[in-house]
Design an enzyme around this catalytic site. Structure first.
Site, short mmCIF file in Angstrom:
data_model
loop_
_atom_site.label_atom_id
_atom_site.label_comp_id
_atom_site.label_asym_id
_atom_site.label_seq_id
_atom_site.Cartn_x
_atom_site.Cartn_y
_atom_site.Cartn_z
N GLN A 45 0.83 -1.20 0.00
CA GLN A 45 0.00 0.00 0.00
C GLN A 45 0.87 1.26 0.00
O GLN A 45 0.34 2.36 -0.11
CB GLN A 45 -0.92 0.02 1.24
CG GLN A 45 -1.92 -1.12 1.25
CD GLN A 45 -2.80 -1.16 2.49
OE1 GLN A 45 -2.91 -2.18 3.15
NE2 GLN A 45 -3.44 -0.06 2.80
N ARG A 60 -8.77 -0.83 8.40
CA ARG A 60 -9.43 0.47 8.22
C ARG A 60 -9.59 1.18 9.57
O ARG A 60 -10.67 1.67 9.89
CB ARG A 60 -10.82 0.25 7.60
CG ARG A 60 -10.81 0.25 6.09
CD ARG A 60 -12.03 -0.40 5.52
NE ARG A 60 -12.72 0.45 4.57
CZ ARG A 60 -13.54 0.00 3.64
NH1 ARG A 60 -13.77 -1.29 3.54
NH2 ARG A 60 -14.14 0.84 2.83
N CYS A 61 -8.50 1.24 10.33
CA CYS A 61 -8.62 1.75 11.68
C CYS A 61 -8.32 3.23 11.80
O CYS A 61 -8.51 3.79 12.87
CB CYS A 61 -7.72 0.97 12.63
SG CYS A 61 -5.97 1.30 12.39
N GLU A 88 -12.48 4.94 5.67
CA GLU A 88 -12.54 4.21 6.93
C GLU A 88 -13.73 4.55 7.80
O GLU A 88 -14.02 3.82 8.77
CB GLU A 88 -11.25 4.44 7.71
CG GLU A 88 -10.10 3.75 7.01
CD GLU A 88 -8.77 4.22 7.51
OE1 GLU A 88 -7.90 3.37 7.75
OE2 GLU A 88 -8.61 5.44 7.68
#
Lengths: 187, 162, 783
Positions: free
Chosen positions: C221, C368-369, C738
Site C-alpha cells: 500500500q 481500516r482503523c 474508513e
C-alpha cells in the site's frame, strides 16, 4: 488446547489379573494404537513414540513416558507422557490415570482418565476434532486392552503402525454427525 | 520426476493437454499450466469461492478439485465470458452497477452468478444472495453485486419471448 | 471555486463509471501472483508451532533432497548478513527468521526455495526443527505480573512493558469525576481481529545480477516507503531498487508492514540471481501478518444529571503481540486514539495507554482503523450509550445535547486535536429522519410488551484522517506528504501519476475527476498511474483514508499550477493581458467577449508549438503536498436489530448510514466504500475473533473459523449524506474510506444491547455471536 477424556469399561477378569496388565507400562503402551516404547531410561522412565495420521498429515511424536505413580493398594496407575513432532508440527502431552475397582461377580471396572494437551498445527485445525479423535484413539485402546487380557502373550493386531486416522477421522466425523443429529454416541 | 498423468481438458473452448502430478490442484492447472490467471486463490480451506469455475456447466471450487479429475471435461473461467469481443451481460452489469472494487473476488463471483442465472433466469434478491453466498467479498458489501446480477438478468431476459 | 462541470468533462460530483473495471471483469488484472517471470522459483516459509520456545536445532538435510530443491535459508544464515532482525515501523525490531527462540505460533523460522511451488511446500514439510518449550504469555493483563515470562531477551529493559502514553489533564479530569453527580463506566474490549483482504500478501523479488537491479512486485500500500526501507535495511542502493505495486486485491492496512517473507524472497533472489515468488496462504495471512485492534479499554464519563458531559477518563491496555510492529506515525504509540472525546464537547479529558508484549503475532494497526480511531470511536459511542441507559435518557437526545455545536469549529479538543469542521446535529437529524426513529421506538415499545426483542443502536462518530502535517507526522522518519505529477500532451490529453496506491478505491477514476474539475479536460482523456516507484513521484501511500486529503490536494495544486501557466499561454494566443481573462472549466475567455476563447486543448497544443517568448515549453507540474491539518469526517449511523429468543440469532433489519466527508469526487465510489466498510463493521461486531488458548495456539487462523460475512448475512445499507467541506483542503474533501469501520461496530453493539437493556444488560463485548446472546437469554430466563 486441552482435552479431557474419561472412559469406564468393565471386564470379566478379576482385579489382580487386570492389575498385572495395567501395571506393566510396556504392555499398556502396546495397547495404544500407533505407540511404541523405544528404550527404558530407568524403572520409571521410558523413551517412546506415537504416530498419528490425521487425513494426509502424519505426525510422529517422540518423547518420554514417565510412571508418576504405581499404587498396588489402591490399584492406581498414573502416567505422564510428553512428545514433540520433529518436523515442527508441534507437541503433545498427556496425563493418564487408570484405576481399577472390583465389581460384583468377580469382574473389574477400569476407569481411565486422560488429559491431553496439544500444541501446534493440529491444535489449530483439530480443535473441534480433537475430542472426537482422542475419543476414537481411546476407544481403540480399550478394545486392545480387553484383547490383551484375553490373550496376554499375543501381540495386538497392527500394533506398531501409525493410527490410520483417516479411519479415525472418518469415525470421529461420523460421531460428530451422529451427535449433531441426535443419534446415539458410540462411546 | 514424480509420477505424472496425461490429461486433456477443454478450457474456455480450447483443448489443453499436459502431463500433471496427481496432486496438482485444478486451480494451479488453470493458472500456472494453462496460464489463465483470471481465476484467483483467496484461501486454503475451500471457504472463499474466489477460485470458482464452471465444470461442465456446474460451479465448483477449483482449489478443491484435482486437475486429473478434469480430464476429458469442459471448464469455463472468467476469460471465457467475452463472446466475439462483446462483454457478457454479467460483465456489463458489474461495470454499470459498480459491483467490484479491488476485483479479486470478481471472476469467481461472475462464474457463480452465471451458474445462478442459468438455473434461475429471474431470481429474487434473496435468491441472488443465496446464489452467491459461496463467494466472499471484502470490498463491496454485496449490495451492488446483487444489483449487477439483476441488471444482467434483465438484459438476458430482453429478447427472450414472454 | 467548484464550478459544476458537464457530464462529458466529469469533474467533482459525477458518478463516473470506473476505468479500472475493464481488466478486472475480464480476468485480466495483474496481481502479484499473476506475475510469471522466466526462471522464476518459489519460496515457502517454515513456521513455528509453538507460542514460545527455544530453537535447539534446525536440520535441512532431508528438505534439500526434494527434487527441485534449491536452498533453505535459516535465521543463522541471515544473521551472518546482519539481516536476522529488521526494524519495525515503530521503534522496535522484529525477527525476520527466528534465531534463539520463537515468540508466537506461526512465526517464521526458515525459508525454503525450490523450482516449483509444490516442491517448496514439500521441502517445508521436511525441515526438522527441535524446540524446547517455554512458558507462554497470552493474557495481556498478566504481562506485567512479577512472575510473567519475559519475552524479549533482545531488549535492554527486561520487561513486557512497551510504552506508557498519556495526554490530557489528569488532575482536572479527576476533579470533575469526583465533583459530578453522575459517572458512567464501561470496560470494553476491542477484540483482536484481522483485515483479511481477499488477496493475501506476497511478492516476486527479481534481482538481475547483470544490471544489479532489484525489482520487487509487491502487495504494498506504500511502494515508495517500502523501497526506501529495503534500501536502508538491505544495504541495496535505492536507485537500483524498483518496487512495483501492481493490482492489489484489497489492502485494509494488511499490506502496509514489511513482512519476513518479503525479506527472505529478496535475500533468496540475491543469492540465486533468479526471480523468487513468495505468496502466503490464507492461514499464514491470518496467523502471522498484521492483526488489528486488541485494545482493552475502560472509559468513565462524568456528567450532570441532565446528561451534560463534564469529563472523560480513558485507560487502555494495548496487546501488541511479540514485536511492536504497529504501522503508525512515529510520535503516536497509540495512534490517533486520543480522538476518543469523539463528537462531544468534553470540557476535560484524560487518556492513558500502556502497550505490552505477548506471545502473539505482531501488528495492531490495520482493518481500516485510521490509526486506532476505530478503537476510540467504539469506546466513546459505547460509553455514551451506557450513560444514556444509566440516566434513562434517549441515546439520540443525549448525543444531540452534547454535540460540539457547528459554530464552535475549528474546535480545540481537550486531548489536543483541532477539528476542522463539522455539523453533527445535521447528520444526526438526517439519520433519524431516514430511519423514522420515532416510529421505530414506538414499534420497539409494542414489541417489548409482547416479549419480542428489538433494538435500535446509534453511533455518532467523528474521525480523523489525512495524516499528516510534517511538523507532527512521519512514518519511520519519512514525512507524510503526498504527491501528484501531471503532464498534458499536445493533443490535450493527460497522464497523472501519484504517490498513493489504490487497492480497490478507484483512483484511476477519481483522481482524473479532480483534474477534470480544475482544468476542464474530460476525465476520460486522463490516464492515471500509481505504484511503480521508478515513475511515480514519492508518496507515503494509501491507508488511513489519506489519499483524497493529501494526494487529492496535491492533484488539485498541481492542476492549478498548470492552469496558471495555461492562463499565460491563453493571454498570448488571444493577445490580451492575463487580467482580461476569465476561466470556466475547459477554457479561458476574454471578459465580456465569450466568443474570444481558447480551450484547454488549444492551449495544450500551443504549449508545444506556439509559446510566448521566453516561456519553457511543455505543460506539466508536480506538487508535493504537506497538509496543514488532518481532516475530520463524521456521521451518524442507526442500526435496527431483531433478536431470536430461541437461538439468540441477531438479524440486522436495517442500517442507516449518514456520512459527511465534505465535498465528494465520485458519489458512486463513496457509496461503494461505505457499503464495504459497513460490512466489515458487521463482521467485527458480530462474527470475528482471533484468540489464543493458554498454550499459545491461535484460534481463528483460517477461514473455517475466522468468518467473513456472505451476501446472506449482509443487509441492504441505506446511505445518506451531509456535506461540510474541509476549510483547509483545496477541494474541500475529507476522505471517507474508513468512516464506516470507525462508526459502525458501536452501532451494531448499541443495537443489540438496546434490545436487551430492559433485562438489565448494559454491555456485551464483541464479537456478539448468537451463542453469547443465547447465554444471556438463558441467564435472564428468556426463551
Amino acid at each position: 488446547m486441552a482435552v479431557r477424556i474419561e472412559k469406564t469399561f468393565a471386564v470379566g477378569d478379576p482385579i489382580d489379573k487386570v492389575w498385572e496388565l495395567l501395571s506393566d507400562p510396556r504392555k499398556v503402551v502396546s495397547c495404544l494404537p500407533g505407540a511404541k516404547i523405544l528404550e527404558a531410561v530407568d524403572d520409571q522412565t521410558f523413551k517412546g513414540a506415537i504416530s498419528v495420521k490425521v487425513g494426509p498429515s502424519l505426525t510422529e511424536y517422540k518423547g518420554e513416558v514417565r510412571i508418576v505413580r504405581l499404587d498396588e493398594q489402591s490399584h492406581m496407575l498414573e502416567l505422564d507422557g510428553k512428545g514433540q513432532d520433529v518436523r515442527g508440527k508441534g507437541g503433545a502431552s498427556m496425563k493418564m490415570t487408570g484405576t481399577l475397582e472390583a465389581i460384583e461377580g468377580g469382574g473389574t471396572r477400569v476407569t481411565a482418565v486422560s488429559e491431553v494437551n496439544v500444541v501446534g498445527i493440529l491444535a489449530q485445525f483439530g480443535g473441534r476434532m480433537l475430542t472426537d479423535v482422542s475419543d476414537v484413539i481411546f476407544k481403540q485402546f480399550t478394545e486392545r486392552f480387553q484383547e490383551k487380557l484375553k490373550c496376554p502373550e499375543a501381540e495386538p493386531q497392527a500394533a506398531a503402525g501409525p493410527v490410520k486416522a483417516v479411519r479415525v477421522v472418518g469415525s470421529a466425523l461420523g460421531q460428530s454427525i451422529r451427535r449433531a443429529f441426535g443419534g446415539p454416541d458410540e462411546s | 520426476m514424480a509420477n505424472t498423468h496425461h490429461i486433456r481438458v477443454r478450457l474456455n473452448g480450447v483443448e489443453k493437454e499436459a502431463d500433471v502430478e496427481a496432486r496438482l490442484l485444478l486451480i494451479h492447472f488453470i493458472r500456472d499450466v494453462a496460464g489463465q490467471t483470471g481465476t484467483h486463490l483467496g484461501c486454503d480451506t475451500t471457504s472463499c469461492g474466489a477460485c470458482t469455475v464452471l465444470l461442465d456447466g456446474q460451479p465448483i471450487k477449483s482449489c478443491t478439485f484435482f486437475a486429473v479429475q478434469a480430464d476429458g471435461r469442459e471448464i469455463l473461467t472468467v476469460e471465457g465470458l467475452v463472446n466475439g469481443g462483446k462483454l457478457h451481460p454479467l460483465q456489463e452489469g458489474f461495470h454499470q452497477e459498480h459491483g467490484l472494487q479491488c476485483g479479486f473476488c470478481t471472476p469467481g463471483m461472475l462464474m457463480s452468478s452465471l451458474a445462478l442465472l442459468e438455473r434461475n433466469p429471474n431470481p429474487t434478491e434473496e435468491e441472488i444472495r443465496w446464489g452467491i453466498s459461496g463467494n466472499l467479498c471484502r470490498c463491496t458489501g454485496y449490495q451492488n453485486i446483487v444489483k449487477a446480477v439483476q441488471h444482467a438478468a434483465a438484459k438476458m431476459h430482453e429478447g427472450v419471448p414472454a | 471555486m467548484n464550478q459544476p462541470t458537464s457530464f462529458e468533462i466529469g469533474g467533482m460530483g459525477h458518478s463516473v463509471k470506473r476505468k479500472e473495471d475493464g481488466r478486472f471483469i475480464q480476468g485480466k488484472g495483474n496481481y502479484v501472483d499473476d506475475v510469471h517471470l522466466p526462471g522464476m522459483v518459489f519460496g515457502q516459509v517454515v513456521r513455528s508451532p509453538y507460542g514460545h520456545a527455544r530453537i535447539k536445532s534446525i536440520r535441512i538435510d532431508e528438505a534439500i533432497k526434494v527434487p527441485g530443491a534449491l536452498a533453505v535459508i535459516t535465521g543463522a544464515d541471515l544473521a551472518a548478513a546482519g539481516l536476522a532482525w529488521m526494524p519495525t515501523l515503530f521503534h522496535d525490531q522484529q525477527m525476520v527468521l527466528a534465531t534463539g527462540k520463537v515468540l508466537f505460533q506461526a512465526q517464521e523460522v526458515a525459508f525454503c526455495v525450490a523450482e516449483g511451488q509444490y516442491a517448496a511446500a514439500d521441502m517445508a514439510e521436511l525441515v526438522e526443527v527441535e524446540y524446547e518449550e517455554l512458558p507462554v504469555l497470552v493474557d495481556p493483563h498478566k504481562a506485567l505480573d512479577p512472575g510473567a515470562p519475559i519475552l524479549r531477551e533482545d531488549r535492554a529493559e527486561k520487561s513486557n512493558h512497551i510504552f506508557h502514553w498519556e495526554v490530557g489533564d489528569r488532575a482536572a479530569t479527576q476533579k470533575e469525576m469526583q465533583g459530578s453527580p453522575v459517572t458512567a463506566k464501561v470496560d470494553a474490549v476491542f477484540q483482536r481481529c484481522h483485515p483479511a483482504p481477499l488477496e493475501t500478501c506476497g511478492c516476486v523479488a527479481d534481482f538481475n545480477p547483470v544490471t544489479s537491479k532489484l525489482t520487487i512486485w509487491l502487495t504494498s500500500q506504500a511502494p515508495h516507503a517500502h523501497r526506501t526501507l529495503f534500501a536502508i535495511v538491505g544495504g541495496i542502493p535505492e536507485q537500483n531498487i524498483r518496487v512495483i505495486s501492481p493490482d492489489i486485491g484489497g489492502g485494509f492496512g494488511n499490506k502496509v508492514p514489511i513482512y519476513p517473507g518479503y525479506v527472505c524472497a529478496v535475500v533468496a533472489s540475491l543469492k540465486l540471481g533468479r526471480p523468487v515468488k513468495w505468496m502466503e496462504t490464507r492461514s499464514e495471512n491470518l496467523q502471522s501478518t498484521g492483526f488489528a485492534r486488541d485494545y482493552h479499554m475502560t472509559a468513565e464519563i462524568a456528567a450532570e444529571r441532565d446528561g451534560t458531559v463534564k469529563a472523560l477518563r480513558v485507560k487502555t491496555l494495548a496487546d501488541h503481540g511479540a514485536f511492536n510492529a504497529a504501522a503508525q506515525p512515529s510520535k503516536f504509540p497509540a495512534g490517533l486514539f486520543s480522538i476518543c472525546t469523539g463528537s462531544y464537547d468534553f470540557p476535560k479529558a484524560f487518556c492513558e495507554v500502556d502497550g505490552v508484549y505477548t506471545n502473539k503475532a505482531p501488528g495492531g494497526i490495520a482493518y481500516r482503523c485510521s490509526f486506532r480511531v476505530t478503537e476510540a470511536a467504539y469506546l466513546i459511542e459505547r460509553a455514551m450509550d451506557v450513560l444514556a441507559q444509566q440516566l434513562k435518557m434517549d441515546p439520540a437526545e443525549l448525543r444531540l445535547k452534547n454535540f460540539i455545536p457547528p459554530d464552535k469549529f475549528p474546535y480545540q479538543s481537550p486531548l489536543g486535536w483541532t477539528y476542522d469542521s463539522g455539523d453533527y446535529p445535521a447528520a444526526m437529524n438526517l439519520a433519524l429522519k431516514m430511519a423514522g426513529y420515532e416510529d421505530l421506538r414506538k414499534e420497539q415499545a409494542e414489541k417489548r410488551a409482547k416479549g419480542e426483542l428489538m433494538g435500535i443502536g446509534i453511533s455518532s462518530f467523528t474521525e480523523v484522517v489525512g495524516a499528516g502535517p510534517g511538523h507532527t507526522f512521519d512514518i519511520a522518519g519519512i514525512k507524510m506528504f503526498d504527491s501528484c505529477e501531471i503532464r498534458i500532451h499536445p493533443t490535450g490529453k493527460a497522464i497523472a501519476r501519484l504517490g498513493t496506491k489504490s487497492q480497490g478505491q478507484g483512483h484511476e477514476t477519481t483522481f482524473p475527476q479532480i483534474i477534470a474539475q480544475e482544468l476542464g479536460i474530460p476525465q476520460s482523456d486522463i490516464v492515471l498511474e500509481e505504484g511503480d516507484t521508478d515513475t511515480a513521484p514519492y508518496g507515503l501511500g494509501t491507508y488511513a483514508s489519506r489519499s483524497t486529503p493529501v494526494a487529492g490536494a496535491a492533484t488539485a495544486m498541481a492542476a492549478r499550477k498548470i492552469r496558471d501557466k495555461a492562463r499565460k499561454i491563453a493571454a498570448h494566443l488571444l493577445e490580451v493581458s492575463e487580467e482580461d481573462l476569465e476561466w470556466e472549466p475547459g477554457k479561458f475567455f476574454v471578459k465580456g467577449v465569450p466568443s474570444k476563447a481558447k480551450t484547454i486543448q488549444d492551449i495544450a497544443f500551443a504549449a508545444y508549438t506556439n509559446l510566448p517568448a521566453g516561456m519553457e515549453p511543455g505543460l506539466e507540474a508536480v506538487n508535493y503536498y504537506d497538509p496543514p491539518n488532518l481532516t475530520f469526517p463524521f456521521g451518524t449511523y442507526i442500526c435496527v436489530v431483531d433478536l431470536d429468543k430461541g437461538t439468540g440469532e441477531i438479524k440486522v433489519r436495517r442500517f442507516i448510514a449518514v456520512d459527511d466527508c465534505g465535498n465528494i469526487i465520485n458519489p458512486m465510489i463513496v457509496e461503494g466504500q461505505i457499503h464495504g466498510g459497513l460490512t466489515e463493521g458487521l463482521a467485527i461486531a458480530l462474527m470475528q475473533l482471533i484468540s489464543y488458548d493458554e498454550s499459545g495456539n491461535v484460534q481463528g487462523g483460517n477461514f473455517m473459523d475466522y468468518l467473513v460475512p456472505t451476501a446472506v448475512e449482509t443487509p441492504n445499507w441505506e446511505t445518506g449524506k451531509t456535506c461540510t467541506p474541509s476549510p483547509h483542503h483545496p477541494i474541500g474533501a475529507k476522505g471517507v474510506g474508513e468512516s464506516p469501520n470507525v462508526g459502525s461496530p458501536a452501532a451494531f453493539v448499541n443495537a443489540v444491547v438496546d434490545a436487551l437493556s430492559h433485562l438489565g444488560v448494559t454491555h456485551i463485548d464483541m464479537p456478539i455471536t448468537s451463542w453469547k446472546v443465547w447465554q444471556i437469554l438463558q441467564e435472564k430466563g428468556i426463551s
